[in-house]
Design an enzyme around this catalytic site. Sequence first.
Site, mmCIF file in Angstrom:
data_model
loop_
_atom_site.group_PDB
_atom_site.id
_atom_site.type_symbol
_atom_site.label_atom_id
_atom_site.label_comp_id
_atom_site.label_asym_id
_atom_site.label_seq_id
_atom_site.Cartn_x
_atom_site.Cartn_y
_atom_site.Cartn_z
ATOM 1 N N CYS A 7 0.853 -1.190 0.000
ATOM 2 C CA CYS A 7 0.000 0.000 0.000
ATOM 3 C C CYS A 7 0.889 1.241 0.000
ATOM 4 O O CYS A 7 2.096 1.145 -0.222
ATOM 5 C CB CYS A 7 -0.955 -0.016 1.180
ATOM 6 S SG CYS A 7 -0.140 0.074 2.771
ATOM 7 N N ASN A 8 0.306 2.396 0.275
ATOM 8 C CA ASN A 8 1.090 3.629 0.265
ATOM 9 C C ASN A 8 2.133 3.670 1.357
ATOM 10 O O ASN A 8 3.299 3.897 1.103
ATOM 11 C CB ASN A 8 0.174 4.853 0.401
ATOM 12 C CG ASN A 8 -0.399 5.277 -0.922
ATOM 13 O OD1 ASN A 8 0.212 5.084 -1.958
ATOM 14 N ND2 ASN A 8 -1.590 5.839 -0.886
#
Length: 101
Positions: A7-8
């Site tokens: 994810c980020n």
Amino acid sequence: MNIYLVCNAGMSTSILVKKMQEAAEKKGLADTNIEAFSVEVLDERVDTADVVLLGPQIRHMVEDVKKVVGGKCPVDVIDMRDYGMIRGDKVLEKALKLSEG
């Protein structure tokens, strides 16, 4: 088996990882390693990946991630509902199916 959630920042998926680990234990899959980290780290970890799942918030990066992985393992996006509801069992099922080819 190594299942990597990307994810980020790696933060929001950590709760999902815990739920997936619980589901893996219930299935008797104690040797399953599930980790979450940011997309920037993937190139350092790709050689040990069996399945890479992207958080829905970075689904637009799926083609870039596939290039990094280079066909070494399956890459897919976590279903937004399963991610939002933190359904670790469903996400684990998806990863296991992907690993079977």
